[in-house]
Design an enzyme around this catalytic site. Structure first.
Site, PDB file in Angstrom:
ATOM      1  N   GLU A 363       0.518  -0.970  -0.169  1.00  0.00           N
ATOM      2  CA  GLU A 363      -0.075  -0.363  -0.332  1.00  0.00           C
ATOM      3  C   GLU A 363       1.112   1.276   0.211  1.00  0.00           C
ATOM      4  O   GLU A 363       0.311   2.304   0.852  1.00  0.00           O
ATOM      5  CB  GLU A 363      -0.865  -0.074   1.125  1.00  0.00           C
ATOM      6  CG  GLU A 363      -2.109  -1.166   1.082  1.00  0.00           C
ATOM      7  CD  GLU A 363      -3.277  -0.996   1.670  1.00  0.00           C
ATOM      8  OE1 GLU A 363      -3.664  -0.118   2.203  1.00  0.00           O
ATOM      9  OE2 GLU A 363      -4.368  -1.639   1.446  1.00  0.00           O
TER      10      GLU A 363
HETATM   11  N1  COS Z   1      -6.096  12.330  -3.653  1.00  0.00           N
HETATM   12  C1  COS Z   1      -6.744  13.072  -4.547  1.00  0.00           C
HETATM   13  N2  COS Z   1      -5.978  13.622  -5.759  1.00  0.00           N
HETATM   14  C2  COS Z   1      -5.429  13.382  -5.879  1.00  0.00           C
HETATM   15  C3  COS Z   1      -3.622  12.606  -4.762  1.00  0.00           C
HETATM   16  C4  COS Z   1      -4.392  12.109  -3.648  1.00  0.00           C
HETATM   17  N3  COS Z   1      -4.293  12.179  -2.473  1.00  0.00           N
HETATM   18  N4  COS Z   1      -2.618  12.213  -5.157  1.00  0.00           N
HETATM   19  C5  COS Z   1      -2.746  12.883  -6.213  1.00  0.00           C
HETATM   20  N5  COS Z   1      -4.103  12.956  -6.236  1.00  0.00           N
HETATM   21  C6  COS Z   1      -4.069  13.655  -7.830  1.00  0.00           C
HETATM   22  C7  COS Z   1      -3.211  14.685  -8.118  1.00  0.00           C
HETATM   23  O1  COS Z   1      -3.783  16.302  -7.490  1.00  0.00           O
HETATM   24  C8  COS Z   1      -2.930  14.903  -9.742  1.00  0.00           C
HETATM   25  O2  COS Z   1      -4.128  15.635  -9.981  1.00  0.00           O
HETATM   26  P1  COS Z   1      -3.751  16.881 -11.272  1.00  0.00           P
HETATM   27  O3  COS Z   1      -4.591  15.091 -12.632  1.00  0.00           O
HETATM   28  O4  COS Z   1      -5.647  17.420 -11.444  1.00  0.00           O
HETATM   29  O5  COS Z   1      -3.575  17.547 -11.058  1.00  0.00           O
HETATM   30  C9  COS Z   1      -2.846  13.253  -9.791  1.00  0.00           C
HETATM   31  O6  COS Z   1      -3.820  13.027  -8.814  1.00  0.00           O
HETATM   32  C10 COS Z   1      -1.562  12.606 -10.340  1.00  0.00           C
HETATM   33  O7  COS Z   1      -0.808  12.676  -9.610  1.00  0.00           O
HETATM   34  P2  COS Z   1       0.574  12.829  -9.076  1.00  0.00           P
HETATM   35  O8  COS Z   1       0.820  14.479 -10.074  1.00  0.00           O
HETATM   36  O9  COS Z   1       0.333  13.520  -8.195  1.00  0.00           O
HETATM   37  O10 COS Z   1       0.676  11.887  -9.589  1.00  0.00           O
HETATM   38  P3  COS Z   1       2.221  11.374  -8.915  1.00  0.00           P
HETATM   39  O11 COS Z   1       2.455   9.707 -11.028  1.00  0.00           O
HETATM   40  O12 COS Z   1       3.480  11.854  -9.567  1.00  0.00           O
HETATM   41  O13 COS Z   1       1.882   9.847  -7.921  1.00  0.00           O
HETATM   42  C11 COS Z   1       2.589   9.195  -5.870  1.00  0.00           C
HETATM   43  C12 COS Z   1       1.786  10.920  -7.196  1.00  0.00           C
HETATM   44  C13 COS Z   1       3.830   8.834  -6.161  1.00  0.00           C
HETATM   45  C14 COS Z   1       1.496   9.410  -4.633  1.00  0.00           C
HETATM   46  C15 COS Z   1       0.993   8.295  -7.091  1.00  0.00           C
HETATM   47  O14 COS Z   1       1.896   7.256  -7.716  1.00  0.00           O
HETATM   48  C16 COS Z   1       1.774   6.899  -4.882  1.00  0.00           C
HETATM   49  O15 COS Z   1       0.463   6.891  -3.981  1.00  0.00           O
HETATM   50  N6  COS Z   1       2.827   5.701  -5.945  1.00  0.00           N
HETATM   51  C17 COS Z   1       2.380   4.578  -4.718  1.00  0.00           C
HETATM   52  C18 COS Z   1       0.952   3.960  -5.506  1.00  0.00           C
HETATM   53  C19 COS Z   1       0.995   2.229  -3.978  1.00  0.00           C
HETATM   54  O16 COS Z   1       0.556   2.249  -3.029  1.00  0.00           O
HETATM   55  N7  COS Z   1       0.960   1.410  -4.736  1.00  0.00           N
HETATM   56  C20 COS Z   1       1.095   0.734  -3.402  1.00  0.00           C
HETATM   57  C21 COS Z   1      -0.164  -0.504  -4.464  1.00  0.00           C
HETATM   58  S1  COS Z   1      -1.767  -0.714  -3.825  1.00  0.00           S
HETATM   59  S2  COS Z   1      -2.453  -1.714  -2.824  1.00  0.00           S
END
Ligand code: COS
Length: 382
Positions: A363
């Site tokens: 996660e």
């Molecule tokens: N809630 C709502 N919207 C969100 C958000 C959140 N917590 N986090 C990001 N967003 C939105 C951003 O605002 C952005 O929107 P816009 O297109 O309007 O600008 C969009 O989503 C993309 O966000 P961002 O540019 O930050 O995305 P990234 O590709 O840089 O990735 C992380 C961000 C690293 C936080 C994400 O890829 C992540 O959580 N990775 C881990 C995944 C994970 O947990 N994997 C484990 C397996 S799942 S069990």
């Protein structure tokens, strides 16, 4: 410490604790050894209404929030993080429907989930999309009244055991994160199959498999929310779910502390119980401080999330990092307290240490959580 929980919250804890003590603890070593899925235990949890905690009342659940889920998971994880992970993955799997699903989808899936008649799983990760969640390559193309999905999801908890899968796929690959959409895929859908069950270091009572979609055809109305909103739904899902992973760390840390103190009181060396030695007392004291600090942070974060659904990310990531790093440290220290006995499978702390590791990885790795916290700080101070 007294966290002034309501009667209902105490009841959730007691119900989860009773099943843990009666059903989970006696079975955990065997489930771990056999790499076996805890079907009967999950059915017992369903009978005790634990699957309805997070489902709104109008769909047959109790309408509980993040705090209610973390309380249940803490007690489950005191017994076995593998079993608790199977429960947590079910919640994770259905959150996208709760967050972004239509009324019809909620009516179709939520009552069954609340009663434990069907289980859910969450399909995000792929071989080339782990921390980089927007790098997914699974595609969904609309063909008449059906979506056609192609791709493989990797390391999916409850894969092959669940009946309902929420899956993210690219519908407009050129748009990046804004080109992803979520769908419900059901067990038995044409073109949908599972890979082999993974053989894991820890949480062996949970099932982890690939989800394979080869021209998998699903009805048009299985799309969750609007086209292109899948990535946001995934991010919100993880924000709500991560305190649950923190709570798995909390329950596990508490269980390891319990084992360590009990052993230190019984084990006699140099003519006295080893708890009489200051080196041991300091180690146990540090473990207890870390466990209690994690509990305070998780409960506070869960309450914050229940009251501020639009501002969850930082609190969610903070408690996930703190409690799961704590669990790794405290379980490792528990093995140290038990010494050679702790390293043997005969004592539960060996399994606890193996189970702890995944909590820092799944996660969202703890490195990704720190990125999220850092980005939120950057926004707050701008
Ligand atoms: N809630 C709502 N919207 C969100 C958000 C959140 N917590 N986090 C990001 N967003 C939105 C951003 O605002 C952005 O929107 P816009 O297109 O309007 O600008 C969009 O989503 C993309 O966000 P961002 O540019 O930050 O995305 P990234 O590709 O840089 O990735 C992380 C961000 C690293 C936080 C994400 O890829 C992540 O959580 N990775 C881990 C995944 C994970 O947990 N994997 C484990 C397996 S799942 S069990």
């Amino acid at each position: 410490m007294d966290y002034l929980l309501t009667e209902e919250q105490q009841m959730i804890k007691e119900t989860a604790r009773e099943i843990t003590e009666k059903k989970v603890i006696p079975m955990r070593a065997e489930l771990d050894e056999r790499n076996a899925f805890p079907t009967e235990i999950l059915q017992d949890m369903a009978k005790a209404d634990l699957f309805g905690i997070f489902v709104p009342e109008e769909y047959g659940g109790f309408g509980g929030g993040c705090l209610d889920i973390v309380l249940a998971l803490e007690e489950m994880a005191r017994g076995c993080v593998g079993v608790a992970t199977s429960y947590a993955a079910n919640a994770l799997g259905i959150f996208p429907v709760l967050i972004s699903g239509s009324k019809e989808q909620k009516e179709k899936y939520l009552p069954d989930i609340a009663q434990g008649k069907r289980w859910a799983a969450f399909g995000l990760t792929e071989s080339n999309a782990g921390s980089d969640a927007s790098g997914i390559q699974t595609t969904a193309v609309l063909d008449g009244d059906e979506w056609v999905l192609n791709g493989t999801k990797q390391w999916i908890t409850n894969g092959g055991e669940a009946q309902v899968y929420t899956i993210i796929a690219m519908t407009d690959p050129s748009k990046g994160p804004r080109g992803a959409t979520m769908f419900v895929v059901e067990d038995g859908d044409p073109g949908f199959s599972y890979g082999k069950k993974e053989d894991k270091m820890g949480i062996r009572a949970s099932a982890t498999r690939e989800l394979i979609m080869q021209d998998c055809r699903i009805p048009k109305d299985r799309m969750i929310g609007r086209r292109g909103t899948g990535f946001i739904t995934v991010m919100k899902t993880l924000d709500i779910s991560r305190p649950g992973i923190a709570s798995l760390g909390l329950g596990l840390g508490q269980a390891a502390l319990d084992e360590a103190v009990t052993y230190a009181k019984q084990r006699v060396q140099f003519g006295k119980p080893i708890i009489a030695f200051q080196a041991m007392q300091h180690m146990l004291a540090d473990m207890a401080i870390q466990v209690e600090a994690a509990r305070a942070l998780i409960y506070a974060a869960a309450k914050h999330i229940d009251n501020n659904p639009k501002n969850m990310s930082k609190a969610s990531s903070m408690c996930k990092v703190f409690a799961t790093d704590m669990a790794m440290k405290v379980t490792t220290d528990a093995v140290q307290v038990l010494g050679g006995y702790g390293y043997m499978k005969e004592y539960p702390v060996e399994k606890m240490m193996r189970d702890a590791k995944i909590l820092q990885i799944y996660e969202g790795t703890n490195q990704i959580q720190r990125n999220v916290i850092g980005q939120e700080l950057n926004k707050e101070y701008s």
